[in-house]
Design an enzyme around this catalytic site. Sequence first.
Site, PDB file in Angstrom:
ATOM      1  N   THR A 152       0.713  -1.182  -0.013  1.00 19.35           N
ATOM      2  CA  THR A 152       0.162  -0.103  -0.016  1.00 19.35           C
ATOM      3  C   THR A 152       0.841   1.272  -0.031  1.00 19.35           C
ATOM      4  OG1 THR A 152      -1.601  -1.147   1.183  1.00 19.35           O
ATOM      5  CG2 THR A 152      -1.629   1.193   1.426  1.00 19.35           C
ATOM      6  N   ARG A 180     -13.290  -8.271  -0.374  1.00 18.45           N
ATOM      7  CA  ARG A 180     -11.994  -8.242   0.917  1.00 18.45           C
ATOM      8  C   ARG A 180     -11.736  -6.720   0.938  1.00 18.45           C
ATOM      9  NH1 ARG A 180      -6.783  -6.377   1.635  1.00 18.45           N
ATOM     10  NH2 ARG A 180      -6.009  -7.595   3.417  1.00 18.45           N
ATOM     11  N   VAL A 181     -11.477  -6.388   2.227  1.00 19.08           N
ATOM     12  CA  VAL A 181     -10.801  -5.222   2.555  1.00 19.08           C
ATOM     13  C   VAL A 181      -9.966  -5.192   3.446  1.00 19.08           C
ATOM     14  CG1 VAL A 181     -11.464  -2.666   3.304  1.00 19.08           C
ATOM     15  CG2 VAL A 181     -13.191  -3.911   1.971  1.00 19.08           C
ATOM     16  N   GLY A 182      -8.895  -4.690   3.304  1.00 18.06           N
ATOM     17  CA  GLY A 182      -7.815  -4.674   4.621  1.00 18.06           C
ATOM     18  C   GLY A 182      -7.712  -3.417   5.572  1.00 18.06           C
ATOM     19  N   ASP A 183      -6.574  -3.322   6.070  1.00 16.97           N
ATOM     20  CA  ASP A 183      -6.639  -2.059   7.035  1.00 16.97           C
ATOM     21  C   ASP A 183      -6.554  -0.630   6.411  1.00 16.97           C
ATOM     22  OD1 ASP A 183      -4.028  -2.825   5.962  1.00 16.97           O
ATOM     23  OD2 ASP A 183      -3.002  -1.313   7.035  1.00 16.97           O
ATOM     24  N   THR A 203       1.565  -0.506   6.431  1.00 11.91           N
ATOM     25  CA  THR A 203       1.407  -1.378   5.101  1.00 11.91           C
ATOM     26  C   THR A 203       1.930  -2.644   5.392  1.00 11.91           C
ATOM     27  OG1 THR A 203       2.281  -1.832   2.804  1.00 11.91           O
ATOM     28  CG2 THR A 203       3.790  -0.906   4.111  1.00 11.91           C
ATOM     29  N   GLY A 204       1.263  -3.903   4.696  1.00 13.09           N
ATOM     30  CA  GLY A 204       1.343  -5.103   5.415  1.00 13.09           C
ATOM     31  C   GLY A 204       0.268  -6.083   5.260  1.00 13.09           C
ATOM     32  N   GLY A 206      -3.150  -6.598   6.063  1.00  5.63           N
ATOM     33  CA  GLY A 206      -3.937  -5.872   6.760  1.00  5.63           C
ATOM     34  C   GLY A 206      -4.770  -6.385   7.800  1.00  5.63           C
TER      35      GLY A 206
HETATM   36  N1  ASP Z   1      -2.074  -3.705   3.890  1.00  2.00           N
HETATM   37  C1  ASP Z   1      -2.917  -3.845   2.879  1.00  2.00           C
HETATM   38  C2  ASP Z   1      -3.890  -4.714   2.820  1.00  2.00           C
HETATM   39  O1  ASP Z   1      -4.090  -5.600   3.603  1.00  2.00           O
HETATM   40  C3  ASP Z   1      -1.877  -4.559   1.611  1.00  2.00           C
HETATM   41  C4  ASP Z   1      -0.465  -3.804   1.944  1.00  2.00           C
HETATM   42  O2  ASP Z   1      -0.119  -2.830   2.522  1.00  2.00           O
HETATM   43  O3  ASP Z   1       0.573  -4.470   1.354  1.00  2.00           O
HETATM   44  O4  ASP Z   1      -4.904  -4.600   2.072  1.00  2.00           O
END
Ligand code: ASP
Length: 320
Positions: A152, A180-183, A203-204, A206
């Site tokens: 992200t 699907r939705v992340g953080d 980022t990472g 979510g």
């Molecule tokens: N955090 C984002 C998600 O889970 C993806 C990412 O930052 O790599 O959608």
Amino acid sequence: MHGIIATWRMAKEGIEQGFEQLNQNGKASDAIETAIKAVEDFPYYKSVGYGGLPNEDQVVELDAGYMDGDTFDVGAICAIKDFANPISIAKKLSEEKVNNILVSYGAEKYAREHHFEEKEMLTDRAKAFYRKKKKELEQQAQELKPYDGHDTVGMVCLDENGTVVAGTSTSGLFMKKPGRVGDSPFVGSGFYADSEVGGATATGLGEDLMKGCISYEIVRLMKEGLTPQEACEKAVNDLDASLKKRRTVAGDLSVVAMNNKGEFGCATNIDGFSFSVATSDVEPTVYLVTRQGDGHCTFEVASKEWLDEYMRVRMAPVEE
Ligand code: ASP
């Protein structure tokens, strides 16, 4: 003092543009939008905006969030299809009194009504990555790992008036389930800004970042007096340890933060995290982060070779 910090190398060109605006006494809200749009528009970054990787139905669903640290205005969109600049829609939503977070059809309806640019966001290159991944999964009967192909762009920006804003934009996990939705579009998890303190973004994975409301936690720690670097490290290390204790594993957690004095920090629990930053004291620079054994994170300027190789890999033809 002014500055802008962002997750990953991919933000470099964007922060250069945003920083230019800050140098001309521009507003943080405008500079961050310029900076994130530049990343969204670049077709070779495959985890944000145009050229972002699709979900398992080969549809590109995008998430974005925005927060103004003066007013605490927040706007976000989740799983929106076929709009060029999710960050601009999230920012516009932050100006509404209610209905600040819209998903899917509702987000698209709002964006259409407000004349945001519509664009087919699935590129031929993203289709090639999709076909390649499908084939690999079938041939090797391989399990899809959660970190396959995503990153992200998250940013924090401080202007000369002392306003801090934060924003994110992402296509989320490659091959995610539809919807699907992340953080990233969630305030407190993907981003947080408080002009009296500073801002943070993540980022990472979510699903794990959300479990620690990590961006809020970093700002809270800075409010208690920790430097951005101390706050980032404490938030990542505490969440990493809690996840491992309760669930045996922790997903990828990477963060950056800037306080309202323009001091910045970063932390990660992975190898290979990079970030881009520019402040009144630091020209636009990409740093590579190394996590030491004790959880302390150090960072060094990315070499020209590293930067060249990064671009070469991003733009190389997709070998199917
Ligand atoms: N955090 C984002 C998600 O889970 C993806 C990412 O930052 O790599 O959608």
